[in-house]
Scaffold this motif. Sequence first.
Motif, PDB file in Angstrom:
ATOM      1  N   GLN A 194       0.850  -1.188   0.000  1.00  0.00           N
ATOM      2  CA  GLN A 194       0.000   0.000   0.000  1.00  0.00           C
ATOM      3  C   GLN A 194       0.883   1.234   0.000  1.00  0.00           C
ATOM      4  N   LEU A 195       0.407   2.305  -0.626  1.00  0.00           N
ATOM      5  CA  LEU A 195       1.121   3.576  -0.660  1.00  0.00           C
ATOM      6  C   LEU A 195       0.387   4.576   0.229  1.00  0.00           C
ATOM      7  N   TYR A 196       1.172   5.376   0.953  1.00  0.00           N
ATOM      8  CA  TYR A 196       0.594   6.299   1.931  1.00  0.00           C
ATOM      9  C   TYR A 196       0.940   7.743   1.628  1.00  0.00           C
ATOM     10  N   PHE A 197       0.182   8.645   2.250  1.00  0.00           N
ATOM     11  CA  PHE A 197       0.329  10.080   2.049  1.00  0.00           C
ATOM     12  C   PHE A 197       0.980  10.709   3.279  1.00  0.00           C
ATOM     13  N   PRO A 198       1.992  11.535   3.094  1.00  0.00           N
ATOM     14  CA  PRO A 198       2.618  12.187   4.247  1.00  0.00           C
ATOM     15  C   PRO A 198       1.696  13.219   4.881  1.00  0.00           C
ATOM     16  N   GLY A 199       1.859  13.429   6.182  1.00  0.00           N
ATOM     17  CA  GLY A 199       1.129  14.475   6.864  1.00  0.00           C
ATOM     18  C   GLY A 199      -0.300  14.142   7.220  1.00  0.00           C
ATOM     19  N   THR A 205      -2.075   6.515  13.916  1.00  0.00           N
ATOM     20  CA  THR A 205      -2.960   5.589  14.628  1.00  0.00           C
ATOM     21  C   THR A 205      -3.322   4.358  13.806  1.00  0.00           C
ATOM     22  N   ASP A 206      -3.005   4.359  12.524  1.00  0.00           N
ATOM     23  CA  ASP A 206      -3.300   3.223  11.654  1.00  0.00           C
ATOM     24  C   ASP A 206      -2.286   2.111  11.934  1.00  0.00           C
ATOM     25  N   ALA A 207      -2.758   0.935  12.347  1.00  0.00           N
ATOM     26  CA  ALA A 207      -1.871  -0.165  12.716  1.00  0.00           C
ATOM     27  C   ALA A 207      -1.068  -0.692  11.532  1.00  0.00           C
ATOM     28  N   LEU A 208      -1.524  -0.430  10.306  1.00  0.00           N
ATOM     29  CA  LEU A 208      -0.845  -0.942   9.122  1.00  0.00           C
ATOM     30  C   LEU A 208       0.106   0.069   8.508  1.00  0.00           C
ATOM     31  N   PHE A 209       0.006   1.334   8.892  1.00  0.00           N
ATOM     32  CA  PHE A 209       0.826   2.371   8.287  1.00  0.00           C
ATOM     33  C   PHE A 209       2.301   2.051   8.426  1.00  0.00           C
ATOM     34  N   ASP A 210       3.041   2.214   7.323  1.00  0.00           N
ATOM     35  CA  ASP A 210       4.482   1.999   7.303  1.00  0.00           C
ATOM     36  C   ASP A 210       5.133   3.212   6.646  1.00  0.00           C
ATOM     37  N   PRO A 211       5.954   3.983   7.368  1.00  0.00           N
ATOM     38  CA  PRO A 211       6.571   5.169   6.769  1.00  0.00           C
ATOM     39  C   PRO A 211       7.475   4.848   5.602  1.00  0.00           C
ATOM     40  N   ALA A 212       7.892   3.582   5.472  1.00  0.00           N
ATOM     41  CA  ALA A 212       8.700   3.191   4.319  1.00  0.00           C
ATOM     42  C   ALA A 212       7.896   3.213   3.033  1.00  0.00           C
ATOM     43  N   LEU A 213       6.574   3.352   3.147  1.00  0.00           N
ATOM     44  CA  LEU A 213       5.710   3.338   1.975  1.00  0.00           C
ATOM     45  C   LEU A 213       5.088   4.700   1.691  1.00  0.00           C
ATOM     46  N   LEU A 214       5.675   5.743   2.258  1.00  0.00           N
ATOM     47  CA  LEU A 214       5.200   7.101   1.997  1.00  0.00           C
ATOM     48  C   LEU A 214       5.574   7.543   0.591  1.00  0.00           C
ATOM     49  N   MET A 215       4.638   8.170  -0.086  1.00  0.00           N
ATOM     50  CA  MET A 215       4.914   8.786  -1.373  1.00  0.00           C
ATOM     51  C   MET A 215       5.423  10.208  -1.160  1.00  0.00           C
ATOM     52  N   ASN A 216       6.131  10.739  -2.161  1.00  0.00           N
ATOM     53  CA  ASN A 216       6.388  12.171  -2.232  1.00  0.00           C
ATOM     54  C   ASN A 216       5.147  12.811  -2.839  1.00  0.00           C
TER      55      ASN A 216
END
Length: 298
Positions: A194-199, A205-216
């Motif tokens: 999954q890809l995530y949004f910064p900020g 609080t999301d148990a699945l969130f991984d900062p390694a998958l943050l997009m620019n």
Amino acid sequence: MTSDTPAAPDAPDPATGSGPATEPGPATGRGISRKTLLRAAVAAGAAVPLLATGSLALARDAVRSSTDRTLPPTPFCDDGDDPTPDQMEGPYFRPNSPLRTDLVTPGTVGTRLTVSGYVFGRNCVPLPGVLLDFWQADNAGAYDMAGYAFRGHQFTDASGGFTLRTIVPGLYPGRTRHIHVKAQAPGEPVLTTQLYFPGEPRNGTDALFDPALLMNVRDVGGGRTATFDFVLNVDGAPGPDPTDPPTDPPSGTWAAGRPYAVGDRVTHGGRSYRCLQAHTSMAGWEPPNVPALWRSEP
């Protein structure tokens, strides 16, 4: 799924998504994973690797910095209900999505988003013909389980590049904003992530969130653009580096919708510029506006 320019090969880069795929989900009895340590560091306020421009580092930056660097594979991300990587699509995946790069249709509601990037192998070689299957929630946070709205697959081009046109997905209970994707090089295992949004407030609080998958991600006009480089756990076949400057860089007036390679020269607004990063141009990415892509020349 991105990878950065890590100082140490075994340290996942939160900015570029280059962490090894060693943990299929939240920490369990198997011990503390790199993902867990990374998230703890981010929560503690540790800085993530950045480029001089202030953007998160990308796999392509690691590729340019060293000819013999090995890239850590992009981590996979689990929805918590699947035991193996092959099944980590969660409850909303549907097979047989249409072949398309644009998920926006007439009447689509939501903030327009363009996601682009490259797919590399561990050995820094760009991978053509990689299947990328995307799916996401609509502006209201709902998934289309009857049809194929906001679902589509595509293949990376000869340079390993891809572009997806969609909208910023909406929120639904328990999750932060995210885009699902399956990536598969020809004849290789599937990476589901999954890809995530910064900020985003819910990232913490999301148990699945991984900062390694943050997009620019950045705002452009009335929409947003994002970049992300995937690194698959395979070795690509050596070939011409699509980011190498051509022997005789072309010249001309900058225009939107054109592919530019490193070393290409253009003119815009009466000034000359040289391309620093391979990309397909778009409105809002004019040379003076994006110093990461273009360098002014005398």
